[in-house]
Motif scaffolding. Structure first.
Motif, PDB file in Angstrom:
ATOM      1  N   GLU A 109      41.586  34.096  46.609  1.00 50.34           N
ATOM      2  CA  GLU A 109      40.306  34.761  46.885  1.00 50.34           C
ATOM      3  C   GLU A 109      40.484  36.272  46.975  1.00 50.34           C
ATOM      4  OE1 GLU A 109      37.177  33.627  46.778  1.00 50.34           O
ATOM      5  OE2 GLU A 109      38.148  31.784  46.078  1.00 50.34           O
ATOM      6  N   ARG A 110      41.564  36.721  47.603  1.00 60.98           N
ATOM      7  CA  ARG A 110      41.808  38.165  47.690  1.00 60.98           C
ATOM      8  C   ARG A 110      42.039  38.762  46.302  1.00 60.98           C
ATOM      9  NH1 ARG A 110      44.471  36.550  52.366  1.00 60.98           N
ATOM     10  NH2 ARG A 110      46.544  36.633  51.432  1.00 60.98           N
ATOM     11  N   GLN A 113      38.688  38.995  44.595  1.00 59.13           N
ATOM     12  CA  GLN A 113      37.927  40.110  45.167  1.00 59.13           C
ATOM     13  C   GLN A 113      38.449  41.438  44.619  1.00 59.13           C
ATOM     14  OE1 GLN A 113      38.022  40.297  49.445  1.00 59.13           O
ATOM     15  NE2 GLN A 113      36.637  42.030  49.529  1.00 59.13           N
ATOM     16  N   THR A 116      37.246  41.878  41.057  1.00 58.26           N
ATOM     17  CA  THR A 116      35.819  42.218  41.058  1.00 58.26           C
ATOM     18  C   THR A 116      35.615  43.678  41.428  1.00 58.26           C
ATOM     19  OG1 THR A 116      35.199  39.953  41.622  1.00 58.26           O
ATOM     20  CG2 THR A 116      33.566  41.657  42.098  1.00 58.26           C
ATOM     21  N   GLU A 117      36.340  44.153  42.425  1.00 55.72           N
ATOM     22  CA  GLU A 117      36.237  45.564  42.850  1.00 55.72           C
ATOM     23  C   GLU A 117      36.669  46.490  41.713  1.00 55.72           C
ATOM     24  OE1 GLU A 117      38.651  45.832  46.353  1.00 55.72           O
ATOM     25  OE2 GLU A 117      37.267  44.646  47.564  1.00 55.72           O
TER      26      GLU A 117
END
Length: 124
Positions: A109-110, A113, A116-117
């Motif tokens: 998940e990290r 993320q 995505t960032e």
């Protein structure tokens, strides 16, 4: 500043990164407890770090200050690994990590993320 730090030098730097400026005597005490180094061994490694520009020595009391940040050392080592083992292709390093199946759901998940960032800078 990009400096190659060997394993022994990283042991000294780890202490400076976690404790801040420390006397050579205290470094020798800590490394004696942690890894069984003699005072002479510790001082030899400190001298190598000073010669490389990773540590600044200050008198009195031979106080050692780190001139290299942990993030800087980590970035250098990561770049070296990518260049050495993956011909400079960072995506191949990530693919290798993913293929090993060692990541937890939280780590995945990290990573999602972070991607995505990177795809949408300025949006959080």
């Amino acid at each position: 500043m990009a400096i190659k730090l060997f394993d022994a030098e990283l042991k000294v730097m780890d202490i400076l990164w976690s404790e801040g400026a420390t006397t050579a005597k205290r470094l020798a005490e800590i490394l004696g407890e942690r890894v069984g180094w003699s005072k002479t061994t510790t001082y030899t490694v400190i001298k190598k770090c000073i010669d490389k520009g990773a540590i600044k020595r200050e008198n009195p009391n031979f106080i050692c200050h780190s001139l290299v940040t942990f993030d800087g050392a980590r970035e250098y080592e990561t770049t070296e690994l990518i260049n050495k083992m993956y011909d400079g292709a960072a995506d191949q390093l990530v693919a290798s990590i993913l293929e090993q199946g060692r990541l937890s759901k939280g780590e995945i998940e990290r990573l999602k993320q972070k991607i995505t960032e990177m795809e949408n800078p300025g949006k959080a």
